[in-house]
Design an enzyme around this catalytic site. Sequence first.
Site, short mmCIF file in Angstrom:
data_model
loop_
_atom_site.label_atom_id
_atom_site.label_comp_id
_atom_site.label_asym_id
_atom_site.label_seq_id
_atom_site.Cartn_x
_atom_site.Cartn_y
_atom_site.Cartn_z
N CYS A 176 -0.58 -6.10 4.87
CA CYS A 176 -0.59 -6.00 6.33
C CYS A 176 -1.90 -5.39 6.82
O CYS A 176 -2.07 -4.16 6.82
CB CYS A 176 0.60 -5.16 6.80
N CYS A 179 -1.51 -3.11 9.83
CA CYS A 179 -0.98 -1.77 9.52
C CYS A 179 -2.05 -0.90 8.87
O CYS A 179 -2.19 0.28 9.19
CB CYS A 179 0.19 -1.83 8.53
N ASP A 180 -2.77 -1.44 7.92
CA ASP A 180 -3.58 -0.60 7.02
C ASP A 180 -5.09 -0.76 7.18
O ASP A 180 -5.85 0.06 6.67
CB ASP A 180 -3.24 -0.94 5.55
#
Length: 357
Positions: A176, A179-180
């Site tokens: 992701c 997300c990261d």
Amino acid sequence: MSSQGIEKVVIVGSGPAGWAAAIYAARASLVPLVFEGAITEANRLKGTLPLGQLNLTTEVENFPGFPAGPLREYLAGALPEDRRPFWVLDNDKQPAHGVTGPELMELMRQQAVNCGAKIVTDDIINVDFSKRPFTLTSIENGTVQAHAVIIATGARANYIGLPSEETYKNRGVSACAVCDGALPRFRNKPLVVVGGGDSAVEEASYLSKFASVVYLVHRRDKLRASKVMEKRALANPKITPVWNAQVVECLGNDTEGLTGVKIKSTVDGSFREITATGLFVAIGHTPNTDFLGGQLETNEKGYVKWPVAHRTNSSVEGIFAAGDVGDDYYRQAITAAASGCQSALDAERWLSAQGID
Ligand code: NAP
């Protein structure tokens, strides 16, 4: 849980959709019973442990209400003095970051508990939606009957399936980028994205904002992504496509985490290594629907269908679906939480129409 009594609402799943549904259902006095999933090695390996995909990420910078940076400073600035939590003044109890995925999920879970949700740490493995009340069977707690059911079991990211990939998950390997991607270990460093669909080119474009270079490794010499996204990605000077190649090993060590990947040519079988601090796998997702035994209509990719636009009703009256289990498009924590809320409101209204309050 009772094998005699009939639950008003059973919620299956414990990501943002499940907890938002539980909070809303509990506040509507429906006393929801949440099956949050089982803590087993099989679930760990599949990526289906309780608390969902967010529990597998590190910092969450895009969930509204939790800006990156010390929460103490945020709360001290955002709340009037007489409304500040005690720990705003207590250095020891305050984390030095915004919020992490696991923290966010624990907070949501606690909020559901505080509102009156009941929780069972077990997997539903079987359902019978052919007659009402509905019957659900779990591994360790037998069967439960329910007037309404909310399916919020999410989806799991597909990984390549390499043992070394497992070693560096959360230490360089991610599924992701949103997300990261902005984490320090990925900034101004070479990164690898695997895949050739819209997700892969989107992730590569997104990561190009942080990385020094993004290698887009695809097993063929032609992308599957839509033309407009392909064009944008290939015109990006920071994205270097690596055609006809498969990642066959993640390289790294204990201190640094991932340091690179070994790739194999799908044309001549030759190997080479790419130095990178991140490997982002974007080769699709799989919805967690096996336990449904095909009793709900799904789309061609296996995601639960929402037959009525802007409603969370499934193809079976009284069964609702929320979050990524029905959404292969947005797949964000905030959209999952929103549809969890909708599903509880839909279930409440449906139960009320059945004379069950
Ligand atoms: P996808 O379209 O199914 O593409 C998966 C990609 O991964 C394919 O290129 C495939 O290669 C590759 N792949 C699959 N298994 C692999 C493996 N074991 N090793 C290496 N490569 C592998 O999935 P997606 O990109 O996640 O997209 C899913 C859906 O969401 C699509 O309908 C897409 O249009 C949509 N989506 C839309 C947007 C947007 O519009 N902004 C963004 C993201 C996703 P092959 O090509 O060789 O099969």
